[in-house]
Each structure stands twice: as C-alpha cells, then as structure tokens.
Design a protein around this motif. Structure first.
Motif, PDB file in Angstrom:
ATOM      1  N   LYS A  39      31.809 -18.924  72.863  1.00 49.68           N
ATOM      2  CA  LYS A  39      32.562 -19.672  71.859  1.00 49.68           C
ATOM      3  C   LYS A  39      33.044 -18.713  70.793  1.00 49.68           C
ATOM      4  CE  LYS A  39      30.606 -24.280  71.957  1.00 49.68           C
ATOM      5  NZ  LYS A  39      29.806 -25.256  71.205  1.00 49.68           N
ATOM      6  N   VAL A  40      34.248 -18.981  70.281  1.00 51.13           N
ATOM      7  CA  VAL A  40      34.807 -18.204  69.182  1.00 51.13           C
ATOM      8  C   VAL A  40      34.691 -19.074  67.935  1.00 51.13           C
ATOM      9  CG1 VAL A  40      36.881 -17.127  68.267  1.00 51.13           C
ATOM     10  CG2 VAL A  40      36.405 -17.017  70.714  1.00 51.13           C
ATOM     11  N   TYR A  41      33.999 -18.567  66.932  1.00 51.70           N
ATOM     12  CA  TYR A  41      33.819 -19.305  65.684  1.00 51.70           C
ATOM     13  C   TYR A  41      34.793 -18.786  64.632  1.00 51.70           C
ATOM     14  CZ  TYR A  41      29.558 -21.002  67.828  1.00 51.70           C
ATOM     15  OH  TYR A  41      28.669 -21.589  68.681  1.00 51.70           O
ATOM     16  N   SER A  42      35.341 -19.695  63.867  1.00 50.51           N
ATOM     17  CA  SER A  42      36.263 -19.312  62.802  1.00 50.51           C
ATOM     18  C   SER A  42      36.013 -20.200  61.595  1.00 50.51           C
ATOM     19  CB  SER A  42      37.712 -19.433  63.272  1.00 50.51           C
ATOM     20  OG  SER A  42      37.976 -20.757  63.662  1.00 50.51           O
ATOM     21  N   ALA A  43      36.550 -19.798  60.471  1.00 48.42           N
ATOM     22  CA  ALA A  43      36.381 -20.562  59.237  1.00 48.42           C
ATOM     23  C   ALA A  43      37.125 -21.877  59.327  1.00 48.42           C
ATOM     24  CB  ALA A  43      36.878 -19.758  58.057  1.00 48.42           C
ATOM     25  N   VAL A  44      36.514 -22.915  58.798  1.00 51.30           N
ATOM     26  CA  VAL A  44      37.129 -24.234  58.776  1.00 51.30           C
ATOM     27  C   VAL A  44      37.909 -24.370  57.475  1.00 51.30           C
ATOM     28  CG1 VAL A  44      36.663 -26.705  58.765  1.00 51.30           C
ATOM     29  CG2 VAL A  44      35.238 -25.178  60.129  1.00 51.30           C
ATOM     30  N   PRO A  45      39.180 -24.759  57.562  1.00 53.60           N
ATOM     31  CA  PRO A  45      39.962 -24.892  56.325  1.00 53.60           C
ATOM     32  C   PRO A  45      39.473 -26.081  55.499  1.00 53.60           C
ATOM     33  CG  PRO A  45      41.239 -25.647  58.196  1.00 53.60           C
ATOM     34  CD  PRO A  45      39.964 -25.057  58.739  1.00 53.60           C
ATOM     35  N   ILE A  46      39.413 -25.896  54.198  1.00 50.45           N
ATOM     36  CA  ILE A  46      39.001 -26.960  53.284  1.00 50.45           C
ATOM     37  C   ILE A  46      40.179 -27.286  52.386  1.00 50.45           C
ATOM     38  CG2 ILE A  46      37.466 -27.574  51.408  1.00 50.45           C
ATOM     39  CD1 ILE A  46      35.431 -25.662  52.573  1.00 50.45           C
ATOM     40  N   GLU A  47      40.456 -28.563  52.264  1.00 51.18           N
ATOM     41  CA  GLU A  47      41.557 -29.009  51.421  1.00 51.18           C
ATOM     42  C   GLU A  47      41.010 -29.892  50.324  1.00 51.18           C
ATOM     43  OE1 GLU A  47      45.405 -31.172  52.528  1.00 51.18           O
ATOM     44  OE2 GLU A  47      44.976 -29.848  54.213  1.00 51.18           O
ATOM     45  N   PHE A  48      41.250 -29.524  49.075  1.00 50.53           N
ATOM     46  CA  PHE A  48      40.820 -30.325  47.952  1.00 50.53           C
ATOM     47  C   PHE A  48      41.968 -31.231  47.535  1.00 50.53           C
ATOM     48  CE2 PHE A  48      38.211 -26.476  47.623  1.00 50.53           C
ATOM     49  CZ  PHE A  48      36.958 -27.076  47.670  1.00 50.53           C
ATOM     50  N   LYS A  49      41.777 -32.536  47.722  1.00 52.57           N
ATOM     51  CA  LYS A  49      42.821 -33.499  47.375  1.00 52.57           C
ATOM     52  C   LYS A  49      42.296 -34.405  46.272  1.00 52.57           C
ATOM     53  CE  LYS A  49      45.057 -33.713  51.848  1.00 52.57           C
ATOM     54  NZ  LYS A  49      45.504 -34.585  52.911  1.00 52.57           N
TER      55      LYS A  49
END
Length: 65
Positions: A39-49
C-alpha cells in the motif's frame, strides 16, 4: 468504500483498488504476478470550512483596558 493505492516493488506498477474495510490487502501484482505489492500511504487533505477557523472570523474586538 475506500479506494487504496498500491505499488509493486518488483516492477513499479501503480494501481488503485476500491475495497471494503474487511477485504484483505492486495499482495500479488496484476502486471508481473509477483508478491511484491505494498500500500502507498499519503497525506489526507484537510479542508476547514465554516466560521471560526481564522483569526478574523467571529472575533469580538472589545477594548476593555
């Protein structure tokens, strides 16, 4: 269902697969058929709304000195 990103350490083939949380991870490469897939792990984007995430949002500027 989540989508997982995989990469073969043997041939470098990248692919994604939609799997349930209960499914076993892919271990065999669909291209070279070797058991070198990880598995390739990457950062999860976070959106502040919404309000309250910035210094200027909803701050009360009372000058009580």
């Amino acid at each position: 269902m989540p989508t997982y990103h995989y990469r073969c350490k043997n041939c470098g083939y990248d692919f994604t697969k939609v799997q349930s949380f209960t499914d076993d991870p892919v271990t065999v490469c669909p291209e070279c058929h070797e058991e070198q897939v990880r598995k390739v792990y990457s950062a999860v984007p976070i959106e502040f709304k919404g309000h309250g995430f910035y210094r200027t949002d909803g701050a009360s500027h009372s000058s009580s000195k």
